[in-house]
Design a protein around this motif. Structure first.
Motif, PDB file in Angstrom:
ATOM      1  N   LEU A 266      38.668  33.251  33.881  1.00  0.00           N
ATOM      2  CA  LEU A 266      37.388  33.340  33.170  1.00  0.00           C
ATOM      3  C   LEU A 266      37.305  32.350  32.009  1.00  0.00           C
ATOM      4  CD1 LEU A 266      37.093  37.237  33.202  1.00  0.00           C
ATOM      5  CD2 LEU A 266      35.917  35.621  34.683  1.00  0.00           C
TER       6      LEU A 266
ATOM      7  N   VAL B 105      37.252  39.804  39.869  1.00  0.00           N
ATOM      8  CA  VAL B 105      36.250  38.884  39.326  1.00  0.00           C
ATOM      9  C   VAL B 105      35.161  38.606  40.349  1.00  0.00           C
ATOM     10  CG1 VAL B 105      35.864  36.507  38.560  1.00  0.00           C
ATOM     11  CG2 VAL B 105      37.772  37.827  37.628  1.00  0.00           C
TER      12      VAL B 105
ATOM     13  N   TRP C 137      31.499  39.452  32.551  1.00  0.00           N
ATOM     14  CA  TRP C 137      32.870  38.934  32.484  1.00  0.00           C
ATOM     15  C   TRP C 137      33.797  39.893  31.748  1.00  0.00           C
ATOM     16  CZ3 TRP C 137      35.142  38.312  27.768  1.00  0.00           C
ATOM     17  CH2 TRP C 137      34.283  38.302  26.662  1.00  0.00           C
TER      18      TRP C 137
END
Length: 561
Positions: free
Chosen positions: A48, A184, A201
């Protein structure tokens, strides 16, 4: 170190070569699952990085923010050797099991906290500072985790199966990355890219608290290592493991040989094949994050069984030939493999680079390094700065050609030259107008010869891309599968946790962990999108040479002393 005495039994009364017992299977499963969780936590940040750069480093320009995000990612690796010293010492003094329970708790709580941390827009500069503190805590915890898990499993393993048993620990880094990728990807599709970029996120960090609870419960079911328990019962544990491991040349020389003759090469091959490949897809080839994650996840899924295969093979033919062969193949194959990755993922970019290569003709003394740590430099001090600043934003590879001092820089697209405005003597308004006109003309010229703004999903050769990523991951399995067994076998049990942890975490924390940041800085300095590959290539090649000369073979050693 003694060789194996086949006539003796291990500390549980089993023959030294025996089929896996139920207790040993539990040890492997529990140690591996717990370590998967810790790697999941640690890798979330790397996956991320683009979103984190936008949330926590938004006070600087995009390129600098991404390099800062990578630097914060690397900060967690920087402190891993210190975690190895702190927790390795504790592990050799008080035991393997309790030590990695502590490291797991630190890792899990730090990860959960990142999901709650306010962004730069809310609390300003405090946001990136707290983020880096959380990364440092994670790095310290991981520095103590790996040595404990590897030592714990190896000390339960039969002498002829240490490579096989510890190879399951080696799969945990990839399983942790794979689990992080799946989480994710799942949240990206569940909430959508826009919502994921804004707040989604955070979800992969927050759900880690559930994994922490499960992993802690699993680890609590384990008993202490039989080797350590015997030393404790006999009163033969080390009273000063740091001094004994690093203050005595007979042990310190093996630490240095392990680092430079095995671990440094293993580390750069690992991080180049997994993390740098992912960053290269997103930042250089301009592939969208979701597709990049999926391609890497598929390749990792296909390659992961080979960690166990190479661990098993190392019990048959030795650790050294497999590790050094993997390093040698990586040094030879990286440039063609990453070139093939460009062809597969962004063929329009590959064609444009071949048909109309970009060259900046400028005097090197008039060019600034295109990295701004405070986000205030607009790189408009010279015509060279203006040219390179624009090319850095496009991400397009370019070559450098020298020019006489005092001449304005020129950008050639194929054979077509574009003279870059010289800012000296221009008013601020005239300078801005000249730069805008130059950027417009150059941007149109780049588009006209086929340079794409991003990878076109319709043109991606997914089979070829996965094949290349799989080849990169296969090199990782070769160097990483046998490394834990080799490190355990190099050092006596009194100081094993401490002595093996330090070279492992210097290699993987510093040589490997700093690879993405260093490689992208090398690309920024030269303009060549492949130039950063020289970092892993040189280190892997050096490891092959040093390992061939100094690294011993260890797979027949007895580690119960």
């Amino acid at each position: 170190m003694a060789t194996v005495d086949e006539s003796l039994a291990n500390k549980d009364g089993e023959p030294r070569h025996h089929a896996a017992t139920q207790n040993e299977k539990l040890v492997i499963a529990a140690s591996s699952l717990g370590t998967v969780f810790e790697w999941y936590d640690f890798y979330l940040y790397g996956l991320l990085a683009t979103h984190i750069s936008a949330q926590f480093f938004s006070g600087v320009d995009e390129t600098t923010a991404f390099i800062f995000a990578l630097a914060a990612f690397a900060a967690g690796f920087a402190v891993r050797p210190f975690g190895a010293l702190v927790f390795g010492r504790i592990g050799d003094l008080v035991g393997r099991k309790n030590t990695f329970l502590v490291t797991m708790a630190i890792m899990g709580l730090s990860t959960f906290a990142v999901g709650l941390l306010p962004a730069y827009g809310t609390i300003g500069v405090a946001a990136p500072i707290i983020l880096v503190i959380m990364r440092l805590a994670q790095g310290l915890a991981l520095g103590g985790e790996y040595g404990g898990a590897a030592t714990y499993v190896a000390e339960h393993a039969p002498n002829n199966k240490r490579g096989l048993y510890t190879s399951w620990i080696q799969t945990t880094a990839t399983f942790g990355l794979f689990a992080a990728l799946l989480v994710v990807i799942g949240f990206r599709f569940a909430v959508g890219e826009e919502a994921f970029a804004a707040w989604g996120w955070r979800l992969p960090f927050l759900v880690s608290i559930l994994l922490l609870g499960v992993s802690m419960w699993i680890r609590l079911q384990l008993n202490e290592s039989p080797v350590f328990q015997k030393m404790k019962d006999e009163g033969t544990t080390s009273k000063a493991p740091l001094t004994e491991a690093f203050g005595q040349w007979r042990n310190l020389r093996w630490v240095l040989i392990a680092l430079f003759g095995a671990v440094a090469g293993q580390a750069v091959v690992w991080y180049a094949g997994q993390f740098y490949a992912l960053f290269f897809l997103e930042k250089t080839l301009r592939l969208d994050g979701a597709t990049a994650n999926i391609l890497v996840a598929v390749a990792l899924a296909l390659a992961t069984p080979f960690f166990v295969l190479f661990g098993w093979l190392s019990d048959k033919i030795g650790r050294k030939p497999i590790i050094l062969t993997g390093c040698a193949l990586a040094a030879l194959a990286y440039f063609p493999l990453f070139g093939a990755l460009t062809d597969a993922v962004n063929p329009a970019l590959a064609r444009a680079q071949a048909l109309a290569p970009v060259t900046i003709v400028a005097n090197a003394d008039e060019c600034a390094f295109q990295f701004d740590p405070v986000g205030k430099n607009k790189f408009e001090g010279s015509s060279c700065d203006i040219a390179k600043a624009f090319m850095a934003k496009t991400g397009i590879s370019y070559a450098n050609q020298p020019a006489p001092a005092g001449e304005p820089a020129t950008v050639r697209v194929g054979t077509t030259p574009f003279t870059v405005p010289t800012p000296a003597g221009l008013s601020p308004e005239a300078r801005r107008a000249a730069i805008a006109d130059f950027q417009t003309r150059l941007g149109e010229a780049l588009a006209a010869v086929g340079y794409p703004p991003a990878a076109d999903p319709a043109q991606i050769d997914r089979v070829k891309a996965i094949a290349v990523l799989w080849a990169l991951a296969m090199l990782v399995t070769m160097v990483y599968g046998p490394i834990a067994a080799m490190l355990v076998e190099l050092f006596p049990s009194r100081i094993r946790y401490t002595a093996m942890s330090l070279p492992y975490h210097i290699g993987n924390g510093w040589f490997g962990g700093f690879l993405p940041t260093t490689a992208f800085a090398m690309v920024a300095a030269t303009g060549d999108i492949y130039y950063g590959l020289w970092y892993p290539v040189v280190i892997a090649a050096a490891t092959v040479v040093i390992g061939l000369i100094f690294l011993p073979e260890t797979f027949r050693r007895d580690i119960d002393q």
